[in-house]
Enzyme design. Structure first.
Site, PDB file in Angstrom:
ATOM      1  N   ASP A 174     -64.868 -26.938   1.674  1.00 30.37           N
ATOM      2  CA  ASP A 174     -65.580 -28.059   1.060  1.00 30.37           C
ATOM      3  C   ASP A 174     -64.635 -29.175   0.626  1.00 30.37           C
ATOM      4  O   ASP A 174     -64.991 -30.012  -0.197  1.00 30.37           O
ATOM      5  CB  ASP A 174     -66.405 -27.574  -0.135  1.00 30.37           C
ATOM      6  CG  ASP A 174     -65.548 -26.936  -1.219  1.00 30.37           C
ATOM      7  OD1 ASP A 174     -64.345 -26.729  -0.975  1.00 30.37           O
ATOM      8  OD2 ASP A 174     -66.085 -26.646  -2.305  1.00 30.37           O
ATOM      9  N   HIS A 194     -42.811 -37.244  18.323  1.00 28.70           N
ATOM     10  CA  HIS A 194     -43.845 -37.230  17.300  1.00 28.70           C
ATOM     11  C   HIS A 194     -43.630 -36.067  16.322  1.00 28.70           C
ATOM     12  O   HIS A 194     -44.572 -35.388  15.916  1.00 28.70           O
ATOM     13  CB  HIS A 194     -45.240 -37.139  17.934  1.00 28.70           C
ATOM     14  CG  HIS A 194     -45.622 -38.383  18.674  1.00 28.70           C
ATOM     15  ND1 HIS A 194     -46.620 -38.405  19.631  1.00 28.70           N
ATOM     16  CD2 HIS A 194     -45.147 -39.645  18.618  1.00 28.70           C
ATOM     17  CE1 HIS A 194     -46.731 -39.634  20.126  1.00 28.70           C
ATOM     18  NE2 HIS A 194     -45.847 -40.401  19.519  1.00 28.70           N
ATOM     19  N   ASP A 237     -39.765 -42.874  10.932  1.00 28.84           N
ATOM     20  CA  ASP A 237     -40.808 -43.732  11.503  1.00 28.84           C
ATOM     21  C   ASP A 237     -41.975 -43.676  10.528  1.00 28.84           C
ATOM     22  O   ASP A 237     -42.683 -42.671  10.451  1.00 28.84           O
ATOM     23  CB  ASP A 237     -41.209 -43.219  12.883  1.00 28.84           C
ATOM     24  CG  ASP A 237     -42.172 -44.143  13.614  1.00 28.84           C
ATOM     25  OD1 ASP A 237     -42.858 -44.941  12.950  1.00 28.84           O
ATOM     26  OD2 ASP A 237     -42.257 -44.055  14.852  1.00 28.84           O
ATOM     27  N   ASP A 240     -45.537 -50.854  10.907  1.00 31.19           N
ATOM     28  CA  ASP A 240     -44.886 -49.806  11.702  1.00 31.19           C
ATOM     29  C   ASP A 240     -43.394 -50.117  11.761  1.00 31.19           C
ATOM     30  O   ASP A 240     -42.996 -51.140  12.326  1.00 31.19           O
ATOM     31  CB  ASP A 240     -45.504 -49.771  13.106  1.00 31.19           C
ATOM     32  CG  ASP A 240     -45.224 -48.467  13.836  1.00 31.19           C
ATOM     33  OD1 ASP A 240     -44.483 -47.627  13.302  1.00 31.19           O
ATOM     34  OD2 ASP A 240     -45.741 -48.302  14.960  1.00 31.19           O
ATOM     35  N   HIS A 268     -51.719 -48.045  16.696  1.00 35.70           N
ATOM     36  CA  HIS A 268     -51.761 -48.373  18.123  1.00 35.70           C
ATOM     37  C   HIS A 268     -53.074 -49.113  18.336  1.00 35.70           C
ATOM     38  O   HIS A 268     -54.105 -48.520  18.646  1.00 35.70           O
ATOM     39  CB  HIS A 268     -51.668 -47.119  18.986  1.00 35.70           C
ATOM     40  CG  HIS A 268     -50.341 -46.425  18.862  1.00 35.70           C
ATOM     41  ND1 HIS A 268     -50.175 -45.078  19.034  1.00 35.70           N
ATOM     42  CD2 HIS A 268     -49.104 -46.904  18.573  1.00 35.70           C
ATOM     43  CE1 HIS A 268     -48.905 -44.754  18.859  1.00 35.70           C
ATOM     44  NE2 HIS A 268     -48.242 -45.844  18.578  1.00 35.70           N
ATOM     45  N   GLU A 282     -40.002 -51.278  19.888  1.00 39.44           N
ATOM     46  CA  GLU A 282     -39.361 -50.025  19.482  1.00 39.44           C
ATOM     47  C   GLU A 282     -38.585 -49.335  20.603  1.00 39.44           C
ATOM     48  O   GLU A 282     -38.966 -48.252  21.044  1.00 39.44           O
ATOM     49  CB  GLU A 282     -40.398 -49.060  18.913  1.00 39.44           C
ATOM     50  CG  GLU A 282     -41.588 -48.790  19.833  1.00 39.44           C
ATOM     51  CD  GLU A 282     -42.465 -47.637  19.328  1.00 39.44           C
ATOM     52  OE1 GLU A 282     -41.972 -46.788  18.565  1.00 39.44           O
ATOM     53  OE2 GLU A 282     -43.634 -47.594  19.728  1.00 39.44           O
ATOM     54  N   TYR A 336     -32.903 -40.862  23.323  1.00 37.96           N
ATOM     55  CA  TYR A 336     -33.028 -39.501  22.816  1.00 37.96           C
ATOM     56  C   TYR A 336     -32.279 -38.558  23.752  1.00 37.96           C
ATOM     57  O   TYR A 336     -32.535 -38.542  24.963  1.00 37.96           O
ATOM     58  CB  TYR A 336     -34.503 -39.096  22.741  1.00 37.96           C
ATOM     59  CG  TYR A 336     -35.375 -40.173  22.137  1.00 37.96           C
ATOM     60  CD1 TYR A 336     -35.613 -40.228  20.770  1.00 37.96           C
ATOM     61  CD2 TYR A 336     -35.934 -41.175  22.947  1.00 37.96           C
ATOM     62  CE1 TYR A 336     -36.394 -41.232  20.214  1.00 37.96           C
ATOM     63  CE2 TYR A 336     -36.702 -42.183  22.401  1.00 37.96           C
ATOM     64  CZ  TYR A 336     -36.930 -42.207  21.031  1.00 37.96           C
ATOM     65  OH  TYR A 336     -37.689 -43.224  20.486  1.00 37.96           O
ATOM     66  N   ARG A 392     -33.937 -44.635  17.258  1.00 43.59           N
ATOM     67  CA  ARG A 392     -35.037 -45.556  17.540  1.00 43.59           C
ATOM     68  C   ARG A 392     -35.017 -46.631  16.465  1.00 43.59           C
ATOM     69  O   ARG A 392     -34.789 -46.338  15.288  1.00 43.59           O
ATOM     70  CB  ARG A 392     -36.389 -44.840  17.558  1.00 43.59           C
ATOM     71  CG  ARG A 392     -37.564 -45.771  17.861  1.00 43.59           C
ATOM     72  CD  ARG A 392     -38.830 -45.044  18.290  1.00 43.59           C
ATOM     73  NE  ARG A 392     -39.485 -44.313  17.223  1.00 43.59           N
ATOM     74  CZ  ARG A 392     -39.561 -42.983  17.175  1.00 43.59           C
ATOM     75  NH1 ARG A 392     -38.995 -42.242  18.117  1.00 43.59           N
ATOM     76  NH2 ARG A 392     -40.189 -42.367  16.168  1.00 43.59           N
ATOM     77  N   GLU A 394     -37.488 -49.860  15.268  1.00 45.86           N
ATOM     78  CA  GLU A 394     -38.823 -50.425  15.511  1.00 45.86           C
ATOM     79  C   GLU A 394     -39.158 -51.452  14.442  1.00 45.86           C
ATOM     80  O   GLU A 394     -38.928 -51.226  13.254  1.00 45.86           O
ATOM     81  CB  GLU A 394     -39.870 -49.309  15.496  1.00 45.86           C
ATOM     82  CG  GLU A 394     -41.288 -49.783  15.705  1.00 45.86           C
ATOM     83  CD  GLU A 394     -42.283 -48.638  15.712  1.00 45.86           C
ATOM     84  OE1 GLU A 394     -43.381 -48.815  16.260  1.00 45.86           O
ATOM     85  OE2 GLU A 394     -41.962 -47.568  15.154  1.00 45.86           O
TER      86      GLU A 394
END
Length: 441
Positions: free
Chosen positions: A42, A245, A262, A273, A363, A386, A390, A408, A410
């Protein structure tokens, strides 16, 4: 940090008029609010309104349906929503009610959500084109089909056209791609909050902390400034940053690691972002600095293409050219530049596009191609830039100094009449500036 005022009813009314003008007077547009989502038993997730519904109404309550009926004499913008209810509001907070939907949100009329099944079929019957998002809400899909089936046979007997169902996104998402002055104001504010959060994360990150402790600073900074996370933050130390991710955010930070963060704030529905990568111990190693500088140079080349008249893909191609040449120079790729570009050899280490639209969604909606061609950038578009490199541990034929490194960088960019505005520039990118901030911890 001073708050930025929300968008007013006049702007939402302008958006509704714009989309109804495109739909035409034989159309009806139906947008259900996002349903509440159960997290467990709940317990519910924090409510987030459907972005298209929010774009056209500013209304943030569940159990609502926005109906736009172009040219209707008795009112074009109708809201079906919950009634005021002292008992329910005691448990779950105030509701706008029908009066609020009209007075505060600019609707022409409002009805109880429980009356939807009685009123909406009559509105549908008089229209031949239905704009709607099929597939987002299976339960509402079935309701809509049921309403239409009630009078479909009668329409055919009368010689009237059957209903034509059209994807609402094709009509609406092109509008959302171009941000108004008020939207840009909110996105700048979201960017400032995000940049502050990244600076705070850099100040506290050090060997011996966990990734989740750094995430806690990000989340605290967002909430302290009346924002929420636009998406689950990525806080990846060392080889974890090679997972694009990664959201576990539970590993220990070690001296010698790079930390990739990120994370972006969402303010009044609008997302920012930002990604930054920095050394946990305070100083880049020679290999880390070389890889970082390459990604930063790739971003600079991409940003140089971020101006009106250049194609969306030119931004990506500029970054790819710099990354490919740099990977060859560092020895991560072999052969000639011409062959490496033709073979897209960069994708071994840079496997995603250089950016994406940004707005009510991280996005965001909007076509990247028009009639098969990459679309040109125009003032009002906002997107993230970005580039990244890697090198997961165990990558074959790669020297040890590069193994497990990931970088990275961005930033959010708004296209202007004569170039672009870097919305997220308050978060440091220059490696010397980053090291100076880390040294002051």
């Amino acid at each position: 940090m001073a708050a930025s005022p929300a968008i007013g009813p006049a702007e939402y009314a302008r958006r509704r008029r714009q989309v109804m003008r495109m739909a035409g007077e034989e159309a009806i547009l139906i947008l259900p609010a996002a349903p509440e989502r159960v997290r467990s038993l709940d317990s519910h997730y924090r409510y987030r309104q459907d972005s298209d519904f929010l774009y056209l109404s500013g209304f943030e309550e569940p159990d609502a349906v926005l109906v736009l009926v172009p040219g209707r004499a008795h009112g074009e913008a109708l809201m079906f929503c919950r009634e005021r209810d002292p008992h329910g509001e005691t448990w779950h907070g105030a509701r706008a009610g029908h009066e609020g939907a009209v007075d505060a949100f600019g609707m022409d009329d409002a009805y109880p959500i429980d009356d939807l099944d009685e009123i909406l079929p009559g509105l549908l019957e008089a229209r031949c084109r239905v704009y709607y998002h099929f597939g987002r809400d299976a339960e509402f899909d079935l309701k809509l089909i049921g309403w239409v089936n009630r009078f479909r046979d009668a329409l055919r007997r009368e010689g009237r056209a059957a209903h034509e169902f059209l994807e609402l996104g094709h009509l609406l998402h092109e509008f959302r791609l171009f941000k108004s002055r008020d939207e840009l104001r909110l996105m700048r504010h979201a960017a400032r909050i995000s940049a502050l959060a990244h600076r705070e994360a850099m100040r506290i990150a050090r060997p011996g902390l966990h990734e989740y402790e750094v995430e806690a600073i990000l989340q605290y900074t967002f909430r302290r400034h009346d924002a929420v996370a636009a998406y689950t933050p990525i806080v990846g130390a060392g080889a974890n940053a090679c997972v694009l991710h990664y959201i576990a955010n539970n590993a220990l930070l070690a001296d010698g690691d790079l930390l990739l963060i990120d994370a972006g704030a969402e303010y009044r529905g609008y997302a920012s972002d930002i990604t930054r990568t920095f050394p946990v111990g305070g100083r880049f190693s020679p290999a880390q600095r070389a890889l970082y500088r390459l990604v930063l140079d790739a971003q600079a080349a991409a940003l140089a293409e971020a101006r009106p008249g250049r194609t969306w893909n030119a931004v990506h191609d500029a970054a790819v050219a710099v990354v490919t040449e740099g990977l060859l120079r560092l020895g991560l790729l072999k052969g000639s530049l011409q062959r490496a570009l033709a073979a897209e050899s960069h994708r071994r280490f840079f496997m995603h596009k250089t950016g994406h639209w940004l707005g009510l969604d991280t996005h965001d909606v909007g076509e990247y191609r028009i009639d098969g061609d990459h679309r040109e950038l125009e003032p009002g578009m906002v997107f993230a830039v970005e580039p990244g490199i890697y090198v997961p541990p165990g990558t074959p034929d790669v020297p040890a100094q590069w193994q497990g490194l990931a970088v990275r960088i961005e930033d959010a960019v708004a296209i202007t009449r004569d170039g672009h505005e870097l919305l997220t520039g308050d978060a440091p990118r220059n490696p010397d500036e980053i090291e100076a901030l880390l040294a002051a911890r």
